[in-house]
Design a protein around this motif. Structure first.
Motif, PDB file in Angstrom:
ATOM      1  N   SER A   1      -0.407   1.196 -11.175  1.00  0.00           N
ATOM      2  CA  SER A   1      -1.376   1.383 -10.090  1.00  0.00           C
ATOM      3  C   SER A   1      -2.639   0.556 -10.324  1.00  0.00           C
ATOM      4  O   SER A   1      -3.200  -0.002  -9.371  1.00  0.00           O
ATOM      5  CB  SER A   1      -1.713   2.862  -9.912  1.00  0.00           C
ATOM      6  OG  SER A   1      -2.367   3.371 -11.046  1.00  0.00           O
TER       7      SER A   1
ATOM      8  N   SER B   1      -3.689  -2.452  -7.912  1.00  0.00           N
ATOM      9  CA  SER B   1      -5.004  -2.344  -7.278  1.00  0.00           C
ATOM     10  C   SER B   1      -5.820  -3.616  -7.480  1.00  0.00           C
ATOM     11  O   SER B   1      -6.555  -4.036  -6.585  1.00  0.00           O
ATOM     12  CB  SER B   1      -5.761  -1.145  -7.838  1.00  0.00           C
ATOM     13  OG  SER B   1      -5.120   0.046  -7.484  1.00  0.00           O
TER      14      SER B   1
ATOM     15  N   LEU C   1      -4.519  -6.011  -4.962  1.00  0.00           N
ATOM     16  CA  LEU C   1      -4.974  -5.626  -3.627  1.00  0.00           C
ATOM     17  C   LEU C   1      -6.427  -6.038  -3.395  1.00  0.00           C
ATOM     18  O   LEU C   1      -6.769  -6.546  -2.325  1.00  0.00           O
ATOM     19  CB  LEU C   1      -4.825  -4.120  -3.416  1.00  0.00           C
ATOM     20  CG  LEU C   1      -3.444  -3.600  -3.084  1.00  0.00           C
ATOM     21  CD1 LEU C   1      -3.430  -2.074  -3.096  1.00  0.00           C
ATOM     22  CD2 LEU C   1      -2.998  -4.113  -1.731  1.00  0.00           C
ATOM     23  N   CYS C   2      -7.275  -5.832  -4.396  1.00  0.00           N
ATOM     24  CA  CYS C   2      -8.684  -6.204  -4.253  1.00  0.00           C
ATOM     25  C   CYS C   2      -8.850  -7.721  -4.147  1.00  0.00           C
ATOM     26  O   CYS C   2      -9.666  -8.200  -3.352  1.00  0.00           O
ATOM     27  CB  CYS C   2      -9.494  -5.652  -5.420  1.00  0.00           C
ATOM     28  SG  CYS C   2      -9.750  -3.876  -5.334  1.00  0.00           S
TER      29      CYS C   2
ATOM     30  N   CYS D   1      -6.434   0.965  -2.278  1.00  0.00           N
ATOM     31  CA  CYS D   1      -6.066   1.169  -3.687  1.00  0.00           C
ATOM     32  C   CYS D   1      -5.799   2.638  -3.984  1.00  0.00           C
ATOM     33  O   CYS D   1      -4.877   2.959  -4.744  1.00  0.00           O
ATOM     34  CB  CYS D   1      -7.169   0.641  -4.598  1.00  0.00           C
ATOM     35  SG  CYS D   1      -7.311  -1.152  -4.593  1.00  0.00           S
TER      36      CYS D   1
ATOM     37  N   TYR E   1      -2.469   3.441  -2.487  1.00  0.00           N
ATOM     38  CA  TYR E   1      -1.437   2.798  -3.313  1.00  0.00           C
ATOM     39  C   TYR E   1      -1.209   3.583  -4.608  1.00  0.00           C
ATOM     40  O   TYR E   1      -0.070   3.816  -5.006  1.00  0.00           O
ATOM     41  CB  TYR E   1      -1.853   1.351  -3.607  1.00  0.00           C
ATOM     42  CG  TYR E   1      -0.966   0.661  -4.600  1.00  0.00           C
ATOM     43  CD1 TYR E   1       0.322   0.273  -4.266  1.00  0.00           C
ATOM     44  CD2 TYR E   1      -1.409   0.403  -5.894  1.00  0.00           C
ATOM     45  CE1 TYR E   1       1.146  -0.355  -5.186  1.00  0.00           C
ATOM     46  CE2 TYR E   1      -0.598  -0.220  -6.813  1.00  0.00           C
ATOM     47  CZ  TYR E   1       0.675  -0.601  -6.460  1.00  0.00           C
ATOM     48  OH  TYR E   1       1.481  -1.213  -7.374  1.00  0.00           O
ATOM     49  N   ALA E   2      -2.297   3.980  -5.267  1.00  0.00           N
ATOM     50  CA  ALA E   2      -2.169   4.726  -6.525  1.00  0.00           C
ATOM     51  C   ALA E   2      -1.478   6.069  -6.295  1.00  0.00           C
ATOM     52  O   ALA E   2      -0.623   6.485  -7.092  1.00  0.00           O
ATOM     53  CB  ALA E   2      -3.545   4.931  -7.156  1.00  0.00           C
TER      54      ALA E   2
END
Length: 90
Positions: free
Chosen positions: A53, A57, A60-61, A79, A82-83
């Protein structure tokens, strides 16, 4: 620690990572882990899912910054979702 450009967001990020590691250690002591097989078809533990995760993340960022620009509040929401999905289904 003037050699490093510490800002409040940077310090908060590292404190959050440290808190997550302490929480995962406490959970491992109180409730021993049992590896499980999720949608990736590999055995994962809570620590593995935390790593997956955090790594996802970060990507994703970076993608958010490339597409949308600096305010990362939307990326933070993605995020967190997602996590939660990683911990639930991976």
């Amino acid at each position: 620690m003037e050699w490093m450009a510490w800002t409040w967001p940077t310090a908060a990020f590292f404190c959050a990572i440290a808190a997550l590691l302490v929480l995962m250690t406490a959970l491992a002591i109180l409730r021993p882990e049992v590896p499980r097989v999720g949608i990736l078809r590999i055995e994962t533990t809570r620590g593995d899912r935390l790593f997956i995760s955090l790594l996802g993340s970060a990507f994703l960022c970076l993608a958010w910054l490339a597409v949308m620009g600096p305010p990362l509040w939307g990326a933070l929401a993605l995020c967190l979702i997602y996590a939660a999905a990683v911990f639930r289904w991976v």
